[in-house]
Design a protein around this motif. Structure first.
Motif, PDB file in Angstrom:
ATOM      1  N   ASN A  32     -22.102 -11.964 -51.954  1.00  0.00           N
ATOM      2  CA  ASN A  32     -20.696 -12.173 -52.315  1.00  0.00           C
ATOM      3  C   ASN A  32     -20.547 -12.354 -53.821  1.00  0.00           C
ATOM      4  O   ASN A  32     -19.582 -11.874 -54.417  1.00  0.00           O
ATOM      5  CB  ASN A  32     -20.120 -13.377 -51.566  1.00  0.00           C
ATOM      6  CG  ASN A  32     -19.911 -13.076 -50.095  1.00  0.00           C
ATOM      7  OD1 ASN A  32     -19.775 -11.928 -49.697  1.00  0.00           O
ATOM      8  ND2 ASN A  32     -19.897 -14.118 -49.285  1.00  0.00           N
TER       9      ASN A  32
ATOM     10  N   LEU B 142     -20.740  -8.971 -55.458  1.00  0.00           N
ATOM     11  CA  LEU B 142     -19.479  -8.243 -55.295  1.00  0.00           C
ATOM     12  C   LEU B 142     -18.403  -8.806 -56.215  1.00  0.00           C
ATOM     13  O   LEU B 142     -17.613  -8.061 -56.796  1.00  0.00           O
ATOM     14  CB  LEU B 142     -19.011  -8.308 -53.842  1.00  0.00           C
ATOM     15  CG  LEU B 142     -19.854  -7.508 -52.858  1.00  0.00           C
ATOM     16  CD1 LEU B 142     -19.415  -7.780 -51.433  1.00  0.00           C
ATOM     17  CD2 LEU B 142     -19.787  -6.027 -53.176  1.00  0.00           C
ATOM     18  N   GLY B 143     -18.384 -10.142 -56.363  1.00  0.00           N
ATOM     19  CA  GLY B 143     -17.416 -10.764 -57.266  1.00  0.00           C
ATOM     20  C   GLY B 143     -17.619 -10.314 -58.701  1.00  0.00           C
ATOM     21  O   GLY B 143     -16.660 -10.020 -59.421  1.00  0.00           O
TER      22      GLY B 143
ATOM     23  N   SER C  53     -19.047  -7.503 -59.650  1.00  0.00           N
ATOM     24  CA  SER C  53     -18.716  -6.081 -59.749  1.00  0.00           C
ATOM     25  C   SER C  53     -17.211  -5.846 -59.824  1.00  0.00           C
ATOM     26  O   SER C  53     -16.775  -4.807 -60.313  1.00  0.00           O
ATOM     27  CB  SER C  53     -19.314  -5.301 -58.581  1.00  0.00           C
ATOM     28  OG  SER C  53     -18.632  -5.582 -57.381  1.00  0.00           O
ATOM     29  N   ASN C  54     -16.419  -6.801 -59.351  1.00  0.00           N
ATOM     30  CA  ASN C  54     -14.960  -6.669 -59.397  1.00  0.00           C
ATOM     31  C   ASN C  54     -14.352  -7.171 -60.702  1.00  0.00           C
ATOM     32  O   ASN C  54     -13.144  -7.038 -60.906  1.00  0.00           O
ATOM     33  CB  ASN C  54     -14.323  -7.398 -58.212  1.00  0.00           C
ATOM     34  CG  ASN C  54     -14.567  -6.675 -56.912  1.00  0.00           C
ATOM     35  OD1 ASN C  54     -14.590  -5.451 -56.875  1.00  0.00           O
ATOM     36  ND2 ASN C  54     -14.775  -7.423 -55.845  1.00  0.00           N
ATOM     37  N   LEU C  55     -15.164  -7.768 -61.570  1.00  0.00           N
ATOM     38  CA  LEU C  55     -14.657  -8.202 -62.869  1.00  0.00           C
ATOM     39  C   LEU C  55     -14.373  -6.979 -63.743  1.00  0.00           C
ATOM     40  O   LEU C  55     -14.964  -5.917 -63.548  1.00  0.00           O
ATOM     41  CB  LEU C  55     -15.681  -9.096 -63.570  1.00  0.00           C
ATOM     42  CG  LEU C  55     -15.972 -10.444 -62.925  1.00  0.00           C
ATOM     43  CD1 LEU C  55     -17.167 -11.112 -63.609  1.00  0.00           C
ATOM     44  CD2 LEU C  55     -14.749 -11.341 -62.986  1.00  0.00           C
ATOM     45  N   THR C  56     -13.485  -7.143 -64.691  1.00  0.00           N
ATOM     46  CA  THR C  56     -13.198  -6.070 -65.636  1.00  0.00           C
ATOM     47  C   THR C  56     -13.381  -6.596 -67.051  1.00  0.00           C
ATOM     48  O   THR C  56     -13.208  -7.803 -67.298  1.00  0.00           O
ATOM     49  CB  THR C  56     -11.766  -5.528 -65.472  1.00  0.00           C
ATOM     50  OG1 THR C  56     -10.838  -6.593 -65.675  1.00  0.00           O
ATOM     51  CG2 THR C  56     -11.550  -4.924 -64.102  1.00  0.00           C
TER      52      THR C  56
ATOM     53  N   ASP D 142     -11.845 -10.045 -68.745  1.00  0.00           N
ATOM     54  CA  ASP D 142     -11.635 -11.188 -67.849  1.00  0.00           C
ATOM     55  C   ASP D 142     -12.342 -12.407 -68.420  1.00  0.00           C
ATOM     56  O   ASP D 142     -13.496 -12.330 -68.838  1.00  0.00           O
ATOM     57  CB  ASP D 142     -12.189 -10.910 -66.446  1.00  0.00           C
ATOM     58  CG  ASP D 142     -11.334  -9.949 -65.649  1.00  0.00           C
ATOM     59  OD1 ASP D 142     -10.199  -9.662 -66.071  1.00  0.00           O
ATOM     60  OD2 ASP D 142     -11.817  -9.478 -64.598  1.00  0.00           O
TER      61      ASP D 142
ATOM     62  N   VAL E 148     -19.396  -4.541 -67.550  1.00  0.00           N
ATOM     63  CA  VAL E 148     -19.778  -4.738 -66.151  1.00  0.00           C
ATOM     64  C   VAL E 148     -20.639  -3.547 -65.753  1.00  0.00           C
ATOM     65  O   VAL E 148     -20.257  -2.396 -65.974  1.00  0.00           O
ATOM     66  CB  VAL E 148     -18.544  -4.836 -65.232  1.00  0.00           C
ATOM     67  CG1 VAL E 148     -18.966  -5.001 -63.779  1.00  0.00           C
ATOM     68  CG2 VAL E 148     -17.636  -5.972 -65.657  1.00  0.00           C
TER      69      VAL E 148
ATOM     70  N   PHE F 218     -23.720  -4.986 -60.284  1.00  0.00           N
ATOM     71  CA  PHE F 218     -23.553  -6.369 -59.843  1.00  0.00           C
ATOM     72  C   PHE F 218     -23.937  -7.363 -60.921  1.00  0.00           C
ATOM     73  O   PHE F 218     -24.270  -8.504 -60.633  1.00  0.00           O
ATOM     74  CB  PHE F 218     -24.361  -6.607 -58.573  1.00  0.00           C
ATOM     75  CG  PHE F 218     -23.989  -5.673 -57.459  1.00  0.00           C
ATOM     76  CD1 PHE F 218     -22.718  -5.703 -56.917  1.00  0.00           C
ATOM     77  CD2 PHE F 218     -24.898  -4.752 -56.970  1.00  0.00           C
ATOM     78  CE1 PHE F 218     -22.357  -4.833 -55.902  1.00  0.00           C
ATOM     79  CE2 PHE F 218     -24.558  -3.884 -55.952  1.00  0.00           C
ATOM     80  CZ  PHE F 218     -23.273  -3.920 -55.421  1.00  0.00           C
TER      81      PHE F 218
ATOM     82  N   THR G 118     -13.312 -17.422 -62.331  1.00  0.00           N
ATOM     83  CA  THR G 118     -12.425 -16.758 -63.271  1.00  0.00           C
ATOM     84  C   THR G 118     -11.291 -17.704 -63.621  1.00  0.00           C
ATOM     85  O   THR G 118     -10.846 -18.490 -62.783  1.00  0.00           O
ATOM     86  CB  THR G 118     -11.850 -15.449 -62.692  1.00  0.00           C
ATOM     87  OG1 THR G 118     -11.161 -15.751 -61.478  1.00  0.00           O
ATOM     88  CG2 THR G 118     -12.953 -14.445 -62.393  1.00  0.00           C
TER      89      THR G 118
ATOM     90  N   HIS H  55      -6.817 -12.777 -69.078  1.00  0.00           N
ATOM     91  CA  HIS H  55      -7.395 -11.482 -69.407  1.00  0.00           C
ATOM     92  C   HIS H  55      -7.034 -11.149 -70.846  1.00  0.00           C
ATOM     93  O   HIS H  55      -5.895 -11.349 -71.269  1.00  0.00           O
ATOM     94  CB  HIS H  55      -6.872 -10.393 -68.466  1.00  0.00           C
ATOM     95  CG  HIS H  55      -7.488  -9.064 -68.717  1.00  0.00           C
ATOM     96  ND1 HIS H  55      -8.699  -8.700 -68.191  1.00  0.00           N
ATOM     97  CD2 HIS H  55      -7.070  -8.021 -69.465  1.00  0.00           C
ATOM     98  CE1 HIS H  55      -9.000  -7.483 -68.602  1.00  0.00           C
ATOM     99  NE2 HIS H  55      -8.028  -7.043 -69.377  1.00  0.00           N
TER     100      HIS H  55
END
Length: 120
Positions: free
Chosen positions: A11, A14-15, A17-20, A23, A47, A50, A70, A74
């Motif tokens: 998890n 995945l968290g 990998s979802n950052l941009t 952030d 990024v 992972f 987070t 941004h």
């Protein structure tokens, strides 16, 4: 990388990998690579799958972090430390070297195999 098993990301992975880029995150004391001395606020710069590299030169991944928080903020523009630039330059050099190694391993399909292909 960052897999809980052989093929499944955690998890946390995945968290990440979802950052941009841009952030803002909080890195807990003793976490990240290199480990931070105190709870630290950083901005995600790059990024890659992972894992990520922050503007202060701290890399985050499942291997060096137990959690990422987070802040909800941004930034479109932010400063990048020399340490972060150096880490990225070293990573790029390793990627280039790895690409060369893989390119050398590519078989030359124009040369026939050295062993017979018929039945014995």
């Amino acid at each position: 990388m960052c897999c809980g098993g052989i093929y499944f990301p955690t998890n946390l992975g995945l968290g990440i990998s979802n950052l941009t880029p841009g952030d803002e995150i909080i890195i807990l004391k003793g976490e990240g690579y290199p480990a931070v001395d105190k709870e630290t606020v950083a901005i995600v710069w790059i990024v890659a799958g992972f894992s990520a590299l922050c503007n202060d030169g701290t890399a985050i991944s499942c291997l060096s972090n137990t959690d990422i928080t987070t802040t909800g903020r941004h930034f479109e523009q932010f400063e990048i430390s020399e340490a972060a630039k150096q880490m990225e330059a070293e990573a790029e050099a390793r990627r280039i070297e790895q690409d060369k190694l893989f390119a050398e391993d590519e078989p030359d399909w124009s040369i026939p195999p050295a062993f017979g292909t018929g039945p014995e």
